[in-house]
Scaffold this motif. Sequence first.
Motif, PDB file in Angstrom:
ATOM      1  N   ILE A 182       0.726  -1.239  -0.090  1.00  0.00           N
ATOM      2  CA  ILE A 182       0.035   0.150   0.142  1.00  0.00           C
ATOM      3  C   ILE A 182       0.811   1.286   0.184  1.00  0.00           C
ATOM      4  O   ILE A 182       0.338   2.126  -0.528  1.00  0.00           O
ATOM      5  CB  ILE A 182      -1.190  -0.060   1.312  1.00  0.00           C
ATOM      6  N   ASP A 183       2.144   1.237   0.298  1.00  0.00           N
ATOM      7  CA  ASP A 183       2.984   2.426   0.373  1.00  0.00           C
ATOM      8  C   ASP A 183       3.115   2.983  -1.121  1.00  0.00           C
ATOM      9  O   ASP A 183       3.078   4.120  -1.179  1.00  0.00           O
ATOM     10  CB  ASP A 183       4.344   2.170   0.807  1.00  0.00           C
ATOM     11  N   ARG A 184       2.881   2.167  -1.986  1.00  0.00           N
ATOM     12  CA  ARG A 184       2.915   2.710  -3.664  1.00  0.00           C
ATOM     13  C   ARG A 184       1.948   3.414  -3.741  1.00  0.00           C
ATOM     14  O   ARG A 184       1.740   4.319  -4.599  1.00  0.00           O
ATOM     15  CB  ARG A 184       3.381   1.707  -4.353  1.00  0.00           C
ATOM     16  N   LEU A 185       0.774   3.471  -3.436  1.00  0.00           N
ATOM     17  CA  LEU A 185      -0.463   3.915  -3.491  1.00  0.00           C
ATOM     18  C   LEU A 185      -0.342   5.594  -3.317  1.00  0.00           C
ATOM     19  O   LEU A 185      -1.311   6.319  -3.952  1.00  0.00           O
ATOM     20  CB  LEU A 185      -1.696   3.635  -2.920  1.00  0.00           C
ATOM     21  N   PHE A 186       0.318   5.924  -2.387  1.00  0.00           N
ATOM     22  CA  PHE A 186       0.645   7.503  -2.266  1.00  0.00           C
ATOM     23  C   PHE A 186       1.189   8.337  -3.559  1.00  0.00           C
ATOM     24  O   PHE A 186       0.698   9.317  -3.489  1.00  0.00           O
ATOM     25  CB  PHE A 186       1.639   7.757  -1.139  1.00  0.00           C
ATOM     26  N   LEU A 187       1.882   7.523  -4.393  1.00  0.00           N
ATOM     27  CA  LEU A 187       2.565   7.967  -5.531  1.00  0.00           C
ATOM     28  C   LEU A 187       1.891   7.349  -6.658  1.00  0.00           C
ATOM     29  O   LEU A 187       2.291   7.979  -7.872  1.00  0.00           O
ATOM     30  CB  LEU A 187       3.958   7.959  -5.610  1.00  0.00           C
ATOM     31  N   ASP A 188       1.130   6.500  -6.744  1.00  0.00           N
ATOM     32  CA  ASP A 188       0.584   5.854  -7.911  1.00  0.00           C
ATOM     33  C   ASP A 188      -0.316   6.836  -8.579  1.00  0.00           C
ATOM     34  O   ASP A 188      -1.564   7.321  -7.909  1.00  0.00           O
ATOM     35  CB  ASP A 188      -0.208   4.522  -7.554  1.00  0.00           C
ATOM     36  N   PRO A 189      -0.239   7.141  -9.986  1.00  0.00           N
ATOM     37  CA  PRO A 189      -0.934   8.224 -10.582  1.00  0.00           C
ATOM     38  C   PRO A 189      -2.632   8.049 -10.551  1.00  0.00           C
ATOM     39  O   PRO A 189      -3.250   8.876 -10.580  1.00  0.00           O
ATOM     40  CB  PRO A 189      -0.565   8.151 -11.963  1.00  0.00           C
ATOM     41  N   ARG A 190      -2.860   6.831 -10.577  1.00  0.00           N
ATOM     42  CA  ARG A 190      -4.328   6.170 -10.409  1.00  0.00           C
ATOM     43  C   ARG A 190      -5.068   6.751  -9.271  1.00  0.00           C
ATOM     44  O   ARG A 190      -6.236   6.791  -9.072  1.00  0.00           O
ATOM     45  CB  ARG A 190      -4.603   4.838 -10.667  1.00  0.00           C
TER      46      ARG A 190
END
Length: 550
Positions: A325-333
């Motif tokens: 879930i850490d990547r969701l902070f930066l995921d464009p979607r």
Amino acid sequence: MYRNQRFPSARGYGAEVTFKQWGKIEARGNTLMLPATAALLAERMIGLVAPLTNAAGAMMYRLTRDMRWSYLEYALLERFARWMHRVNRTESKPDFFLLEVYNPADVPIRMQLNMAISGGMMSKQTQLTKLPLPFRTSVVFPPGYSRHEFGYQQFSMITECGLPFDIAIIPDGETASRVVFLTADFIVHRKTESVRSSSTPKIKCVVWDLDNTMWDGILLENEAVSLRPKVLDLLRFFYERGILLSIASKNDEASAWRRLEELGIADYFLYPQINWLPKSENVRIIAEQLNIGLDTFAFIDDNPFELEEVSRALKGVDCVNVADIDRLFLDPRYQGTNSEEAKKRSQFYKEEFVRKKSAARFGSDYLGFLAACEIKLSIDAYAADDLDRVSELVQRTNQLNFSGRKYARDEILPILADDEVRKYVLRCSDNFGSYGAVGFAIVRFVEQEIRIEDFMLSCRVQGRFIEQAFFNYLVVSESGQRPQSLWVNFKPTGRNIPAQQVLESLHFETCSPEKGLRVDLNVHSLDCTFISVGSLSTSESGSGRVEASH
């Protein structure tokens, strides 16, 4: 300044900085673009070597009393930064400078971002008149998370001149302020990500599992389960940016909801499904209740079996393991939007839930229910303050997007500046609350015909007859003399069937050979008596805004 581990970022922490009076942060800049893993590895190596360098410098200072040894680490890092910048003269250039911050205060914080040639590094032969001007811009950090991009063309004269340069972030004013920096880097867009973001719908709703996902442990085994690290930050991030939240969990509903209330997060979730049904079925139910497409949904779970079950049953849903879930902070979607509408989106849906309960008391008399709601529609000319919300509508609307076209922000700007067309923003409210800004239209008045070139309407007001009330307003109040026909640029997309059904119910017919749909106003009326329609305009006397009802 210290590392705050509660804030996720590419580095695994946030840099929390407290600015006292006259405080600023500053660093020597370089534009050597490395892969993220290589850049982070270099930073870690520097962090390991720095204490040894400081110790050696301190020892040499005691032996020689030469002050330069006391800042050995600084001198070496400054030389290293200058070397990296020189190396990059023939390599790739960054696309932009990215600031990602979290403002823990309840009020916005304004700061200055400066890039300028380093004064101490200029040789005596350097002519000041030939130096590029500094790049200075003001940036406002609203409460909570925010992301700010500064295009390379804004500061390229500084970074490409060959001289060392500094980057500084300076608070406006003299009051103390506290900011958590998550990213302050030059960035290159990855082409694969840009293609994906342009062709794949943005996430509008994130559905969470509970046990070992939302919280550590299993509730039925331990009633005192606690939230997993970073979950609360992510919930707040989504909520503030208008991404809806829900739950699909195999659990005891009463116990689970009680624990969510005890943790203070129950109000985040809409239409939670806590039962023993397959999770794919629960996600489908949530999508039907919210009336948004499954291709805008994400599902978070810790169990690979559950993720696979949802992925196979619901092809469009983005399934995410909670470990990632850490990547969701930066995921464009998953970025949502920063508009005021976004912060109220969850409240809009809660008010809609109350409407549905009230509608049930009217049985089959749906028009009677709508009349009792006392719907008020405000139709205003587009203003600059509407840009964020209009950008959302033209990018995100699907079901009631009449032309089927979507505009990127830079594509809609020339249209908004075009004085040859009229631009309208629709706002709606009723006895249960405000729907906010729900529609945007681009209209031309040509001889005896009104031509609606684009019309986007939020699904929040689907079935409320807002389209009919708007069309009637244009015919009665805006056209000067009564027009003979009204034409709508309608193009079927497979997803805008509700828009087509609205037009067909109002007796719009296919044009030949011209595309679109047209209604003959000499034959058919667009009156909508149970909706109060008004427009706000600045009075000629300058005394304020007045309402004209129709």
